[in-house]
Design an enzyme around this catalytic site. Structure first.
Site, PDB file in Angstrom:
ATOM      1  N   THR A  39       0.736  -1.002  -0.085  1.00 27.01           N
ATOM      2  CA  THR A  39      -0.140  -0.191   0.012  1.00 27.01           C
ATOM      3  C   THR A  39       0.980   1.500   0.406  1.00 27.01           C
ATOM      4  O   THR A  39       0.271   2.610  -0.357  1.00 27.01           O
ATOM      5  CB  THR A  39      -0.884   0.321   1.029  1.00 27.01           C
ATOM      6  OG1 THR A  39      -1.602  -1.555   1.561  1.00 27.01           O
ATOM      7  CG2 THR A  39      -1.692   0.886   1.192  1.00 27.01           C
ATOM      8  N   HIS A  42       1.858   2.029  -3.875  1.00 27.22           N
ATOM      9  CA  HIS A  42      -0.006   2.310  -3.900  1.00 27.22           C
ATOM     10  C   HIS A  42       0.101   3.788  -4.031  1.00 27.22           C
ATOM     11  O   HIS A  42      -0.261   4.895  -4.676  1.00 27.22           O
ATOM     12  CB  HIS A  42      -0.602   1.931  -3.890  1.00 27.22           C
ATOM     13  CG  HIS A  42      -0.773   0.468  -4.043  1.00 27.22           C
ATOM     14  ND1 HIS A  42      -0.966  -0.419  -5.469  1.00 27.22           N
ATOM     15  CD2 HIS A  42      -1.388  -0.503  -3.650  1.00 27.22           C
ATOM     16  CE1 HIS A  42      -1.048  -0.945  -5.549  1.00 27.22           C
ATOM     17  NE2 HIS A  42      -1.138  -1.410  -4.347  1.00 27.22           N
TER      18      HIS A  42
END
Ligand code: NAP
Length: 330
Positions: A39, A42
């Protein structure tokens, strides 16, 4: 204190900022370990929303350095942190669906997190751990809490055939949780050989390389499939390898704007359950307990430990072949 800020998409700055002071209801934590996860990548690439500027890092724990007035914690306590802060009062929070709290905000995403020497942390987010815990294992508690959420949604009773797509940290934690839950078969599907070898050492009963083998021929009729890769192919593969009436638990995050075609007919006639699993609602304490129990194999997942100066290099490139978990010790 030194800290790594995300100033804009693809723009990190390691800098010196003043050390925050805790008010009542807060503690200052000296970070001993902060994991870098999919994450974070991301967020860095602009594929997952975050504040900017913000100090990244949401998988962390450390020692309590300073407490606010009236604190129940003591200086020097070893603690893990649930980065996801919720109101605790809305209908979703009261029903235990804390990931849907409209006021959800996260350390290391919307407010300053663990890629720093110190983090100002609300006391509500702090979970003490056993004093002799390997500090590096603090970095696994938050991803484990998210994986436990997926396990809760899968409702394994024991004896199931389980597939896991994606051999990153989440996939390799899910493999271990499935073993603890008594799955009869655990198939890990991932492209890198090193990860497949690790999976066999921590509980997988079979591993598959989806490049050299045709997945649909070698994995069939799984009761539960965990999608832990966050790729379109794996989201599709999960539906193919799961039995009629089975469940697909989707943990992997694709970029927010990714769309793909699905066949509603197939979902209906196969009574397929496709279930998203998001964050760690009320699972952080269980994750801290489980990591403290020593029942998980975590050292084998640690590929590299760096200080704050190593964050940029880690986020600039995809994980090196064979690498699994990067941990930052600020
Ligand atoms: P990760 O280290 O990137 O692991 C994902 C792995 O999936 C990749 O490294 C890759 O390994 C494998 N993969 C990619 N494409 C594949 C394919 N076509 N077939 C088979 N395997 C494939 O990330 P992570 O930290 O484990 O996290 C996994 C995902 O969960 C990420 O998307 C992350 O953002 C998400 N996540 C979600 C939650 C939640 O609450 N839902 C919480 C934490 C993380 P190989 O190169 O070996 O194939």
């Amino acid at each position: 204190m030194r800290a790594v800020f995300l100033n804009a998409v693809n723009e990190l700055v390691a800098t010196q900022v003043s050390r925050p002071r805790p008010e009542a209801g807060e503690s200052l934590i000296r970070v001993l370990a902060c994991g870098i996860c999919g994450t974070d990548r991301h967020i860095y690439k602009g594929e997952y929303p975050s504040a900017k500027p913000v100090i990244l890092g949401h998988e962390f724990g450390g020692l309590i350095e300073e407490v606010g007035a009236g604190s129940k914690f003591s200086v020097g306590q070893l603690v893990s942190v649930d980065p996801n802060i919720v109101c605790g009062k809305c209908d979703d929070c009261i029903a235990g669906r804390t990931a849907f709290c409209p006021d959800l905000t996260a350390l290391g995403v919307n407010i300053n997190g663990g890629l720093a020497e110190f983090v100002l942390t609300p006391d509500s987010q702090i979970y003490p751990v056993r004093t002799d815990l390997n500090p590096l294992h603090l970095a696994f508690i938050e991803p484990l809490a998210c994986s436990i959420r997926g396990m809760d949604l899968a409702e394994l009773k024991g004896g199931e055939k389980v597939a896991v797509l994606g051999g990153g940290v989440i996939g390799l934690l899910v493999v271990q949780l499935a073993k603890l839950a008594g799955a009869s078969e655990i198939v890990l599907i991932t492209r890198q050989k090193f990860r497949r070898d690790v999976a066999l050492q921590i509980g997988a009963t079979k591993v598959v390389d989806p490049i050299s083998e045709k997945l649909a021929d070698v994995v069939k009729n799984m009761d539960v499939t965990f999608e832990c890769a966050g790729a379109i192919e794996t989201f599709k593969d999960a539906q193919v390898i799961t039995r009629r009436g089975g469940s697909v638990i989707v943990l992997g995050l694709t970029p927010a704007d990714v769309e793909l075609e699905i066949k509603p007919f197939s979902i209906v006639v196969n009574e397929l359950r496709i279930q998203g699993s998001y964050l760690n609602p009320l699972t952080q304490a269980r994750a801290a307990e489980l990591v403290g129990s020593g029942d998980l194999k975590l050292d084998i997942l640690i590929s590299k430990v760096v200080d704050l100066s190593g964050v940029q290099t880690i986020l600039d490139a995809p994980p090196a072949e064979g690498d699994i978990k990067y941990i930052v010790c600020p």
